[in-house]
Design an enzyme around this catalytic site. Sequence first.
Site, PDB file in Angstrom:
ATOM      1  N   GLN A   1       0.781  -1.227   0.011  1.00 17.26           N
ATOM      2  CA  GLN A   1       0.057  -0.038   0.067  1.00 17.26           C
ATOM      3  C   GLN A   1       1.009   1.168   0.001  1.00 17.26           C
ATOM      4  O   GLN A   1       1.258   1.893   1.014  1.00 17.26           O
ATOM      5  CB  GLN A   1      -0.990  -0.137   1.108  1.00 17.26           C
ATOM      6  CG  GLN A   1      -1.964   1.098   0.875  1.00 17.26           C
ATOM      7  CD  GLN A   1      -3.052   0.916   2.246  1.00 17.26           C
ATOM      8  OE1 GLN A   1      -2.925   0.272   3.147  1.00 17.26           O
ATOM      9  NE2 GLN A   1      -3.981   1.717   2.228  1.00 17.26           N
ATOM     10  N   PHE A   2       1.029   1.670  -1.217  1.00 21.84           N
ATOM     11  CA  PHE A   2       1.974   3.117  -1.390  1.00 21.84           C
ATOM     12  C   PHE A   2       1.430   4.240  -0.528  1.00 21.84           C
ATOM     13  O   PHE A   2       2.047   5.110   0.001  1.00 21.84           O
ATOM     14  CB  PHE A   2       2.525   3.173  -2.552  1.00 21.84           C
ATOM     15  CG  PHE A   2       1.064   3.689  -3.514  1.00 21.84           C
ATOM     16  CD1 PHE A   2       0.995   5.144  -3.750  1.00 21.84           C
ATOM     17  CD2 PHE A   2       0.158   3.047  -4.087  1.00 21.84           C
ATOM     18  CE1 PHE A   2      -0.050   5.867  -4.500  1.00 21.84           C
ATOM     19  CE2 PHE A   2      -0.781   3.737  -4.693  1.00 21.84           C
ATOM     20  CZ  PHE A   2      -0.794   5.181  -5.035  1.00 21.84           C
ATOM     21  N   THR A   3       0.159   4.235  -0.672  1.00 23.89           N
ATOM     22  CA  THR A   3      -0.535   5.316   0.279  1.00 23.89           C
ATOM     23  C   THR A   3      -0.079   5.577   1.399  1.00 23.89           C
ATOM     24  O   THR A   3      -0.260   6.711   2.133  1.00 23.89           O
ATOM     25  CB  THR A   3      -2.027   5.084  -0.131  1.00 23.89           C
ATOM     26  OG1 THR A   3      -2.727   4.001   0.667  1.00 23.89           O
ATOM     27  CG2 THR A   3      -2.609   5.177  -1.351  1.00 23.89           C
TER      28      THR A   3
END
Length: 146
Positions: free
Chosen positions: A78-80
């Site tokens: 999850q890059f967020t």
Amino acid sequence: MKAVVQRVKKASLVCDGKVISEIGNGLVVFFGVGVGDAYEKADFLAKKIVNLRIFADENGKSNLSVKDVGGEILAVSQFTLLADVSHGNRPGFTNAEAPERANNVYEYFLIKLEENGVTPEKGVFGGDMQITQQNDGPYTIIYDLG
């Protein structure tokens, strides 16, 4: 590198209308790789997460790990987690690693989880995933290795 760890009774991950992963009692781990994050950070996180003592023992104390209780792990890239929300209302993602390298580190993290005693289920890197989970507690731990 960041990880958000949530204790769950069950969780499932769907991508493109298909169930990709399901777990019962265990942990959902959202995993984000920052620009330049070393693989050693993934080693450290895998060991810490597998041995994190947040499950109840026979006395009701949080004294057992996911490994101790025979639990499962669903690990989702999850890059967020690397969002910069310090300016304006739109998050910026310049702190997140480039997709190819981030995926390599994520895959490495999955291997390290298994080497530490828990074979993880996983998400679809870059996929439009829908995750359903029944949190237990709720119990959430955040690792921020900056």
